[in-house]
Design an enzyme around this catalytic site. Structure first.
Site: not given
Ligand SMILES: *Cc1c(COP(=O)(O)O)cnc(C)c1O
Length: 430
Positions: A145, A240, A268
């Site tokens: 994701y 990511d 995060k």
């Molecule tokens: C949470 C997450 C996102 C999106 O971050 P948001 O702050 O919710 O927009 C993108 N990539 C990864 C791997 C994530 O865990």
């Protein structure tokens, strides 16, 4: 049964305000029983809902809270920053301070740009990869994701379809056509794609520790292969690390596997509980970003001093000697305790972990791709989730989500958690 009347009333009201009663879909308890609980407050490893029920929390706001709830160092820093003003839209030294702390302690990036969410970080990183390489197509993986930008809400096409199909209404087919979705852990699929789309691939983006669809741990050799094939084809490799960054170590998965991608995205943990995201790369690649270069990216509240102060206060704690080691040991103790029991009882269940990320896997077998997860196993999670809530453990309300151990979780919390998980498993497996 624990009392849930106030939460139920609040949720009913919330449904009149928000689609599905929530401001982010997974909060809606769509795949577990009951209605979402409204949380009143949190301190350390515990949260309390508006009915007064207390829980040991393993959701930790989906990962940001590596120090637990309301850690005094972060709260103090935020209060101090607030009293001087919330945002200026002009540079502040707080931005320099957080950047310096990160860059000094991370050899995988030279320069960074702060944004306000993980989605924004990834979206910008993809634009940068396209702008830098002059190519349009991107490769992503089923089971990873990357936030909700158009070109990332794409899943594998069915059958022989070459292109991905959008996983959300409102994403133009033309956008989805630029995204190629492949299964994880499949070198042949990547080779084939690079030959079919010769010289058209701008980047491969991957969660090096895929943790948004179960915990689909990949081998280091596979990640190393991605590094080499992208270099060979003048494409960029994007890690990511919105979850794994500052979580499995200060240098995230790049540091854990000792692999240097071209761009890394963060979110995060980096904001200490405030909305912060970031992307970083070499000085050469980052020079393509406006105002130095011609890849445009901006943000009214980017790098605002309150969020920067929270991030700095949190990351300073993470840099303390032994911080990650101790988190990992605690997590291992939790998983080992439950796994010994599950093995003895011959249950098709295992808690798997990396650093302080864990996943409740309802299967005997190792799982490396999204396809290998049996959707029926989510029924077991649903039952377990209800039991855990009744007994004082709060986990994210979906079996596809991982849990997080924070520095605030005590030995006593871990012991209690093992006990409740064992009892819960025994109950639902019979
Ligand atoms: C949470 C997450 C996102 C999106 O971050 P948001 O702050 O919710 O927009 C993108 N990539 C990864 C791997 C994530 O865990």
């Amino acid at each position: 049964m624990i009392k849930k009347t106030k939460s139920a009333t609040a949720f009913k009201k919330a449904k009149t305000f928000f689609p599905g009663g929530v401001n982010s879909p997974v909060r809606a308890f769509g795949s577990v029983d009951g209605d979402p609980l409204f949380i009143a407050k949190g301190k350390g490893s515990k949260i309390q809902d508006i009915d007064g029920n207390k829980f040991i929390d393993y959701c930790c706001s989906w990962g940001p809270l590596i120090l637990g709830h309301a850690p005094s160092a972060v709260v103090k820093a935020v209060n101090k920053a607030c009293s001087n003003g919330l945002s200026f839209g002009a540079p502040t030294v707080q931005e320099n301070e957080l950047a310096e702390l990160i860059l000094k302690n991370n050899k995988y990036i030279d320069k960074i740009r702060f944004v306000s969410s993980g989605t924004e970080a990834v979206m910008s990183a993809i634009r940068l990869a396209r702008g830098y390489t002059g190519k349009d197509k991107i490769i992503k993986f089923e089971g990873c994701y990357h936030g909700h930008a158009d070109h990332l809400l794409v899943k594998a096409g069915s059958g022989l379809a070459t292109f991905g199909t959008s996983s959300s209404a409102g994403v133009p087919e033309a956008f989805a056509n630029e995204t190629i979705v492949l299964p994880l852990n499949d070198i042949k699929a990547i080779e084939k794609t690079f030959s079919t789309f010769y010289n058209q691939i701008a980047c491969i983006i991957i969660e090096p520790i895929p943790a948004n669809n179960g915990l689909l741990l990949q081998g280091k050799e596979y990640l190393q292969y991605l590094r080499e094939i992208t270099q060979k084809h003048n494409a960029l490799l994007i890690f990511d690390e919105v979850i794994s960054g500052f979580r499995v170590g200060f240098e995230g998965a790049a540091g854990l596997y000792k692999i240097k991608p071209d761009i890394i995205t963060y979110g995060k943990i980096i904001g200490g509980g405030m909305p912060v995201g970031a992307y970083g790369s070499s000085a050469a690649i980052m020079s393509k970003i406006a105002p130095e270069g011609n890849v445009y990216q901006a943000g009214t509240l980017s790098g605002n001093p309150v969020a920067m102060s929270a991030g700095k206060a949190q990351l300073s704690q993470c840099l303390k000697k032994g911080f990650y080691k101790s988190l990992e040991q605690k997590t291992k103790k939790l998983c080992d305790g439950v796994n010994q029991f599950a093995a003895k009882e011959k249950m098709p269940f295992k808690m798997i972990s990396v650093g302080s990320i864990f996943w409740l896997r309802f299967s005997k077998n190792e799982i490396k791709t999204a396809d290998d997860i049996d959707p029926k196993s989510m029924n077991s999670f649903r039952k377990l989730h209800a039991y855990l809530l009744e007994n004082g453990l709060y986990m994210g309300p979906s079996g596809y989500e991982v849990g997080f151990v924070s520095a605030a979780h005590s030995d006593e919390d871990i012991k209690k958690t093992i006990k409740i998980l064992k009892e819960g498993l025994k109950k639902i497996m019979n």
